[in-house]
Design an enzyme around this catalytic site. Structure first.
Site, PDB file in Angstrom:
ATOM      1  N   ARG A 136      -8.688  -0.454   4.671  1.00 35.20           N
ATOM      2  CA  ARG A 136      -7.852   0.586   4.057  1.00 35.20           C
ATOM      3  C   ARG A 136      -6.490   0.035   3.669  1.00 35.20           C
ATOM      4  O   ARG A 136      -5.859   0.541   2.740  1.00 35.20           O
ATOM      5  CB  ARG A 136      -7.638   1.742   5.032  1.00 35.20           C
ATOM      6  CG  ARG A 136      -8.926   2.440   5.407  1.00 35.20           C
ATOM      7  CD  ARG A 136      -8.633   3.597   6.287  1.00 35.20           C
ATOM      8  NE  ARG A 136      -7.616   4.428   5.648  1.00 35.20           N
ATOM      9  CZ  ARG A 136      -7.051   5.473   6.201  1.00 35.20           C
ATOM     10  NH1 ARG A 136      -7.392   5.825   7.418  1.00 35.20           N
ATOM     11  NH2 ARG A 136      -6.146   6.171   5.561  1.00 35.20           N
TER      12      ARG A 136
ATOM     13  N   LYS B  85       0.836  -1.221   0.000  1.00 39.76           N
ATOM     14  CA  LYS B  85       0.000   0.000   0.000  1.00 39.76           C
ATOM     15  C   LYS B  85       0.862   1.258   0.000  1.00 39.76           C
ATOM     16  O   LYS B  85       0.620   2.180  -0.773  1.00 39.76           O
ATOM     17  CB  LYS B  85      -0.894  -0.005   1.249  1.00 39.76           C
ATOM     18  CG  LYS B  85      -1.529   1.330   1.575  1.00 39.76           C
ATOM     19  CD  LYS B  85      -2.358   1.297   2.823  1.00 39.76           C
ATOM     20  CE  LYS B  85      -1.615   1.522   4.123  1.00 39.76           C
ATOM     21  NZ  LYS B  85      -1.332   2.922   4.479  1.00 39.76           N
ATOM     22  N   ASN B  86       1.866   1.269   0.872  1.00 39.88           N
ATOM     23  CA  ASN B  86       2.637   2.501   1.036  1.00 39.88           C
ATOM     24  C   ASN B  86       3.639   2.742  -0.094  1.00 39.88           C
ATOM     25  O   ASN B  86       4.238   3.816  -0.164  1.00 39.88           O
ATOM     26  CB  ASN B  86       3.312   2.524   2.414  1.00 39.88           C
ATOM     27  CG  ASN B  86       2.290   2.698   3.528  1.00 39.88           C
ATOM     28  OD1 ASN B  86       1.136   3.026   3.261  1.00 39.88           O
ATOM     29  ND2 ASN B  86       2.705   2.473   4.770  1.00 39.88           N
TER      30      ASN B  86
ATOM     31  N   ARG C 216      -0.068  14.832  12.831  1.00 38.19           N
ATOM     32  CA  ARG C 216       0.657  14.444  11.612  1.00 38.19           C
ATOM     33  C   ARG C 216       1.045  15.711  10.851  1.00 38.19           C
ATOM     34  O   ARG C 216       0.429  16.067   9.848  1.00 38.19           O
ATOM     35  CB  ARG C 216      -0.207  13.533  10.715  1.00 38.19           C
ATOM     36  CG  ARG C 216      -0.842  12.331  11.392  1.00 38.19           C
ATOM     37  CD  ARG C 216       0.028  11.105  11.465  1.00 38.19           C
ATOM     38  NE  ARG C 216       0.563  10.606  10.229  1.00 38.19           N
ATOM     39  CZ  ARG C 216       0.065   9.587   9.524  1.00 38.19           C
ATOM     40  NH1 ARG C 216      -1.045   9.001   9.920  1.00 38.19           N
ATOM     41  NH2 ARG C 216       0.673   9.140   8.445  1.00 38.19           N
TER      42      ARG C 216
ATOM     43  N   CYS D  96      -4.804  12.577  12.722  1.00 33.41           N
ATOM     44  CA  CYS D  96      -5.541  11.329  12.713  1.00 33.41           C
ATOM     45  C   CYS D  96      -5.343  10.660  14.065  1.00 33.41           C
ATOM     46  O   CYS D  96      -4.612  11.172  14.912  1.00 33.41           O
ATOM     47  CB  CYS D  96      -5.117  10.430  11.557  1.00 33.41           C
ATOM     48  SG  CYS D  96      -3.541   9.679  11.798  1.00 33.41           S
TER      49      CYS D  96
ATOM     50  N   ASP E  31       4.643   0.606  12.129  1.00 34.04           N
ATOM     51  CA  ASP E  31       3.452  -0.040  11.570  1.00 34.04           C
ATOM     52  C   ASP E  31       3.297  -1.499  12.021  1.00 34.04           C
ATOM     53  O   ASP E  31       2.293  -2.144  11.700  1.00 34.04           O
ATOM     54  CB  ASP E  31       3.468   0.029  10.029  1.00 34.04           C
ATOM     55  CG  ASP E  31       3.310   1.454   9.531  1.00 34.04           C
ATOM     56  OD1 ASP E  31       2.861   2.317  10.313  1.00 34.04           O
ATOM     57  OD2 ASP E  31       3.635   1.715   8.351  1.00 34.04           O
TER      58      ASP E  31
HETATM   59  N1  EPU Z   1       6.813  14.527  10.854  1.00 29.45           N
HETATM   60  C1  EPU Z   1       7.123  15.853  11.130  1.00 29.45           C
HETATM   61  N2  EPU Z   1       6.994  16.760  10.115  1.00 29.45           N
HETATM   62  C2  EPU Z   1       6.591  16.419   8.866  1.00 29.45           C
HETATM   63  C3  EPU Z   1       6.311  15.059   8.590  1.00 29.45           C
HETATM   64  C4  EPU Z   1       6.422  14.129   9.612  1.00 29.45           C
HETATM   65  O1  EPU Z   1       7.477  16.202  12.246  1.00 29.45           O
HETATM   66  O2  EPU Z   1       6.520  17.287   7.999  1.00 29.45           O
HETATM   67  C5  EPU Z   1       6.947  13.528  11.920  1.00 29.45           C
HETATM   68  C6  EPU Z   1       5.652  12.746  12.164  1.00 29.45           C
HETATM   69  O3  EPU Z   1       4.786  13.443  13.024  1.00 29.45           O
HETATM   70  C7  EPU Z   1       6.180  11.453  12.729  1.00 29.45           C
HETATM   71  C8  EPU Z   1       7.479  11.239  11.971  1.00 29.45           C
HETATM   72  O4  EPU Z   1       7.851  12.548  11.487  1.00 29.45           O
HETATM   73  O5  EPU Z   1       6.456  11.626  14.091  1.00 29.45           O
HETATM   74  C9  EPU Z   1       7.388  10.265  10.824  1.00 29.45           C
HETATM   75  O6  EPU Z   1       6.306  10.606   9.985  1.00 29.45           O
HETATM   76  P1  EPU Z   1       6.341  10.328   8.427  1.00 29.45           P
HETATM   77  O7  EPU Z   1       6.235  11.633   7.717  1.00 29.45           O
HETATM   78  O8  EPU Z   1       7.503   9.478   8.093  1.00 29.45           O
HETATM   79  O9  EPU Z   1       4.991   9.530   8.225  1.00 29.45           O
HETATM   80  P2  EPU Z   1       4.158   9.522   6.879  1.00 29.45           P
HETATM   81  O10 EPU Z   1       5.069   9.683   5.736  1.00 29.45           O
HETATM   82  O11 EPU Z   1       3.015  10.460   6.997  1.00 29.45           O
HETATM   83  C10 EPU Z   1       4.321   6.962   6.374  1.00 29.45           C
HETATM   84  C11 EPU Z   1       3.360   5.814   6.255  1.00 29.45           C
HETATM   85  C12 EPU Z   1       2.822   5.445   7.634  1.00 29.45           C
HETATM   86  C13 EPU Z   1       4.014   5.082   8.523  1.00 29.45           C
HETATM   87  C14 EPU Z   1       5.004   6.248   8.571  1.00 29.45           C
HETATM   88  C15 EPU Z   1       6.261   5.944   9.359  1.00 29.45           C
HETATM   89  C16 EPU Z   1       2.393   6.017   4.059  1.00 29.45           C
HETATM   90  C17 EPU Z   1       1.204   6.277   3.236  1.00 29.45           C
HETATM   91  N3  EPU Z   1       2.261   6.163   5.367  1.00 29.45           N
HETATM   92  O12 EPU Z   1       3.565   8.053   6.913  1.00 29.45           O
HETATM   93  O13 EPU Z   1       2.008   4.292   7.442  1.00 29.45           O
HETATM   94  O14 EPU Z   1       3.561   4.785   9.814  1.00 29.45           O
HETATM   95  O15 EPU Z   1       5.409   6.610   7.232  1.00 29.45           O
HETATM   96  O16 EPU Z   1       6.919   4.848   8.822  1.00 29.45           O
HETATM   97  O17 EPU Z   1       3.426   5.643   3.550  1.00 29.45           O
HETATM   98  C18 EPU Z   1       0.265   2.804   7.939  1.00 29.45           C
HETATM   99  O18 EPU Z   1       0.504   2.235   6.849  1.00 29.45           O
HETATM  100  O19 EPU Z   1      -0.494   2.318   8.814  1.00 29.45           O
HETATM  101  C19 EPU Z   1       0.888   4.094   8.201  1.00 29.45           C
HETATM  102  C20 EPU Z   1       0.435   4.944   9.121  1.00 29.45           C
END
Ligand code: EPU
Length: 421
Positions: free
Chosen positions: A398, A22-23, A120, A115, A306
């Site tokens: 999802r 998915k990701n 986030r 969320c 995850d």
């Molecule tokens: N963060 C910041 N600033 C930003 C972005 C992120 O401080 O601009 C922080 C977040 O709050 C968090 C950390 O950095 O504490 C990591 O967040 P990240 O941005 O890496 O998460 P994401 O890219 O929004 C993806 C996956 C998530 C997975 C995370 C961490 C997708 C679609 N989602 O989210 O997947 O948990 O990376 O590996 O790729 C899931 O599949 O259940 C899921 C939540």
């Protein structure tokens, strides 16, 4: 809303075929916005999040055809505005921002909001794109970007909780069509980021350092269409592996991405689970006791956030006291109170839980709150006495392709009860 009714007690035995990631699929579908030519993406899992992304692409003007795991998409002319009603359904929709800015020179994308797994923020996405030259403001809840000429520069994407996965994706996609060289320091190294980079290269992008924390991107004027097969889902495979471990089962996980699962498989072995790497997959079984463990979540190749909820479910029946520290999303513990409803003995303090294994869980109605928390409740239901009802399973739909059918095929007693509304 649909629910799962699970009768616990059966071991999971047999073969499960692991679906596409998915990701990986979500940002790769967003990346197709970078070219007017047709892209053909194989092994796209049939999930509600994928359907949302295809809806967004269609709204933006794409021709989309999705059949038997293959998406054909052609983004000939595209609109640059993605409204709240579409974007709010899925946080990952933010990864259209980078491609829209790169392709249209401007974008208006609703802020996806928080969320249940916690705050986030997208500050790193925004500052990265600003460094490339995009003028970005937040107006009435939307991220509004006026591109100007994007120019390569050096950008650091390390945040307080490590590197950002979708932030790396967004900046990398925009950098592919920026003038000159972009260096991303502190890039996320997750296999899904690597997969996106390889897809971009297949479209004509020039990226080196793929899979490392330092990506070097030489901008090109145009990207072309491509045909690509995405990687399989390490989190789905990990979830089934925990299922085999918890139920004293014996599962062959066909197509499991073994190389992407080192930390999870190592931890399962420490717990007394047998892992055998075989041709085209992985066999996971357990015959002896399940030992307590400690995990600390961190960026790849560390233990993935995850998989944290699923390991919490496993700890509830392990021998002894387990400790789980969540360092990526410190509030990602919605599953804890529901696991307690099944009789689990858990203490939660800040971003740390202590779980005292019990002999048995007892079935009860529980509420799914997010994707991985739902998976944890299903796993707990598989070993609980009597019947567990997991409500609001749209969360699990999802991110897990036909999980109820897959579990049923390996011996679980699980039934989906469709809602009448
Ligand atoms: N963060 C910041 N600033 C930003 C972005 C992120 O401080 O601009 C922080 C977040 O709050 C968090 C950390 O950095 O504490 C990591 O967040 P990240 O941005 O890496 O998460 P994401 O890219 O929004 C993806 C996956 C998530 C997975 C995370 C961490 C997708 C679609 N989602 O989210 O997947 O948990 O990376 O590996 O790729 C899931 O599949 O259940 C899921 C939540």
């Amino acid at each position: 809303m649909d629910k799962f009714v699970i009768q616990g007690g059966n071991p999971l035995i047999g073969k499960v075929t692991i679906s596409g990631s998915k990701n990986s699929a979500l940002p790769i579908l967003a990346a197709t916005l970078l070219t007017p030519e047709e892209c053909i993406i194989h092994r796209v899992p049939d999930l509600s999040d994928i359907r949302y992304m295809l809806e967004i692409l269609k709204f933006l003007g794409a021709q989309v055809h999705y059949e038997k795991g293959t998406v054909r998409v052609k983004n000939k002319m595209i609109n640059w505005i993605a409204p709240y009603d579409l974007v709010r359904k899925m946080r990952a929709s933010i990864c259209i921002l980078g491609p829209l800015i790169a392709r249209c020179g401007k974008a208006r994308v609703s802020l996806p909001g928080g969320c249940v797994i916690g705050d986030r923020p997208i500050d790193l996405h925004i500052s990265g794109l600003q460094k490339l030259g995009a003028n970005i403001d937040i107006i009435k809840g939307d991220v509004v970007a006026q591109g100007g000429q994007l120019r390569g520069t050096t950008i650091n994407l390390r945040g307080p909780y490590g590197s950002t996965v979708l932030g790396t994706d967004n900046v990398m996609m925009a950098a592919c069509r920026s003038e000159g060289t972009t260096i991303i320091e502190g890039a996320a190294c997750e296999p899904e980021v690597e997969d996106l980079a390889k897809f971009l290269v297949s479209m004509g992008a020039k990226i080196s350092g793929i899979g490392s924390q330092r990506l070097i991107i030489e901008g090109v004027k145009e990207l072309h269409g491509s045909e690509y097969t995405i990687i399989t889902d390490r989190i789905e495979a990990g979830t089934f592996a925990v299922g085999a471990a918890m139920t004293k089962g014996d599962l062959f996980l066909e197509q499991a991405p073994v190389n992407h699962m080192t930390s999870v498989l190592g931890k399962l072995q420490d717990c007394g689970v047998t892992i055998q790497v075989e041709e085209n997959g992985l066999r996971v079984s357990r015959s002896g006791p399940l030992k307590a463990f400690e995990i600390v979540t961190s960026s790849y190749p560390g233990f993935p956030t995850d998989m944290q909820a699923q390991f919490c479910a496993m700890a509830t029946i392990a021998c002894g006291k387990s400790k789980v520290v969540e360092n990526i999303f410190p509030n990602r513990f919605m599953h804890i109170s529901e696991l307690k409803r099944l009789g689990a003995n858990i203490e939660l303090s800040k971003n740390e839980v202590h779980i005292y294994g019990t002999e048995r869980l007892s079935g009860a109605p529980v509420m799914a709150s997010d994707l991985r928390a739902s998976a944890a409740l299903v796993l707990a239901g598989l070993v609980a006495d009597n019947t567990t009802e997991v409500h609001r399973v749209y969360h699990i739909d999802r991110g897990y392709e036909r999980i109820d059918e897959k579990l049923l095929s390996v011996g679980a007693m699980i039934k989906r009860v469709y809602s009448k509304t």
